[in-house]
Design an enzyme around this catalytic site. Structure first.
Site, PDB file in Angstrom:
ATOM      1  N   GLY A  40      24.331  -3.313   9.354  1.00  0.00           N
ATOM      2  CA  GLY A  40      25.532  -3.647   9.699  1.00  0.00           C
ATOM      3  C   GLY A  40      25.754  -4.299  11.116  1.00  0.00           C
ATOM      4  N   SER A  68      26.084  -2.650  -1.774  1.00  0.00           N
ATOM      5  CA  SER A  68      26.902  -2.310  -0.920  1.00  0.00           C
ATOM      6  C   SER A  68      26.973  -2.527   0.417  1.00  0.00           C
ATOM      7  CB  SER A  68      26.673  -0.708  -1.038  1.00  0.00           C
ATOM      8  OG  SER A  68      25.243  -0.299  -0.382  1.00  0.00           O
ATOM      9  N   LEU A  70      27.372  -5.905   0.946  1.00  0.00           N
ATOM     10  CA  LEU A  70      27.826  -7.099   1.134  1.00  0.00           C
ATOM     11  C   LEU A  70      29.108  -7.077   1.780  1.00  0.00           C
ATOM     12  CD1 LEU A  70      26.931  -8.761  -2.355  1.00  0.00           C
ATOM     13  CD2 LEU A  70      25.590  -8.879  -0.343  1.00  0.00           C
ATOM     14  N   ARG A  72      30.153  -5.782   4.365  1.00  0.00           N
ATOM     15  CA  ARG A  72      30.320  -5.777   5.772  1.00  0.00           C
ATOM     16  C   ARG A  72      28.999  -6.588   6.481  1.00  0.00           C
ATOM     17  NH1 ARG A  72      28.058  -1.409   3.900  1.00  0.00           N
ATOM     18  NH2 ARG A  72      26.231  -0.322   4.979  1.00  0.00           N
ATOM     19  N   LYS A  85      15.732  -7.763   3.488  1.00  0.00           N
ATOM     20  CA  LYS A  85      16.767  -8.214   4.346  1.00  0.00           C
ATOM     21  C   LYS A  85      16.320  -9.207   5.379  1.00  0.00           C
ATOM     22  CE  LYS A  85      20.181  -4.451   4.374  1.00  0.00           C
ATOM     23  NZ  LYS A  85      20.922  -3.411   5.209  1.00  0.00           N
ATOM     24  N   CYS A 194      26.478   6.593   6.806  1.00  0.00           N
ATOM     25  CA  CYS A 194      27.578   5.807   6.210  1.00  0.00           C
ATOM     26  C   CYS A 194      27.927   5.970   4.788  1.00  0.00           C
ATOM     27  CB  CYS A 194      27.876   4.218   6.753  1.00  0.00           C
ATOM     28  SG  CYS A 194      26.512   3.167   5.929  1.00  0.00           S
TER      29      CYS A 194
END
Length: 246
Positions: A40, A68, A70, A72, A85, A194
């Site tokens: 994030g 999940s 995508l 943010r 990533k 989160c």
């Protein structure tokens, strides 16, 4: 090294800035920044440091892109799902600014490798949600005398600061260490991930962009870094406040 005509055109808005200018852009183009965490907070940091023309970006993250992410982490796309990533981030950087040298490292940090992975950085940016990793990175940056920009997120609030305990204050004494702000790691129930409590999708972008600014200002030499200061932003009110710590 002088900027090329292509670089002068790309960074024209920086070059005309009174407090940054061509000399500041040259410093950015010669700099090496290590980004710990490509989630994030790391995603907007990567985007804006690539846009700013940081010459070399090392990105460290062991995770892969999930659906999940995508909402943010907007440097990733559906085509990146399941991919590391760091590799997806490297493709984003290449598409945005192919002059940048990118080193993607799909691995975790631990005591055996942290020193080598952070070595040679002009600035380290830490944006993971792991306090053990934050403490480990802070200790390694202190040993190597590397300035550290660190951020953290809650569901609707975020914070950032800069650690450089090796730098002396003008008034005397050194700036505070990581332990001055975080004397102990929070309990899991006090800092849930989160995945359990959620996070507003725009919040990482706001705080991550502020973190990128701290790195850029440190390298280019404008403004005052958040040394000994914690900036706290609330997405509920749109307000920021800065508190000092010793």
């Amino acid at each position: 090294m002088a900027l090329t005509p292509a670089q002068s055109a790309r960074y024209a808005r920086h070059i005309v800035l009174k407090d940054l200018g061509g000399s500041g852009q040259q410093k950015l183009s010669a700099a090496h920044v290590v980004i710990v965490g490509a989630g994030g907070l790391g995603a907007p940091v990567i985007a804006y440091l690539a846009g700013a023309g940081i010459g070399r970006l090392t990105i460290i993250d062991p995770d892969s892109v999930s659906i999940s992410n995508l909402a943010r982490q907007v440097i990733y796309q559906e085509a990146d799902l399941g991919q590391p990533k760091v590799e997806a981030a490297a493709r984003f950087i290449e598409a945005l600014n192919p002059e940048i040298v990118t080193q993607p490292l799909a691995q975790s940090l631990d005591e055996s490798n942290v020193g080598a992975l952070l070595a040679g950085a002009d600035v380290v940016i830490e944006g993971t949600d792991s306090f053990p990793v934050k403490r480990l990175v802070a200790a390694s940056c202190l040993d190597a005398k590397i300035p550290l920009v660190m951020g953290a997120l809650g569901p609707f609030d975020g914070s950032l600061t800069v650690f450089a305990p090796f730098r002396a204050r003008r008034s005397g004494g050194d700036y505070p260490r990581f332990e001055a702000l975080y004397p102990r790691d929070p309990r899991p129930e006090d800092s849930p991930p989160c995945e359990l409590v959620g996070v507003l999708n725009v919040l990482p972008g706001i705080v991550g962009t502020m973190m990128a600014n701290e790195a850029i200002k440190w390298i280019a030499g404008y403004g005052e870094p958040l040394l000994g200061k914690l900036l706290i932003y609330s997405a509920r009110t749109g307000e920021s406040r800065v508190m000092s710590y010793r």
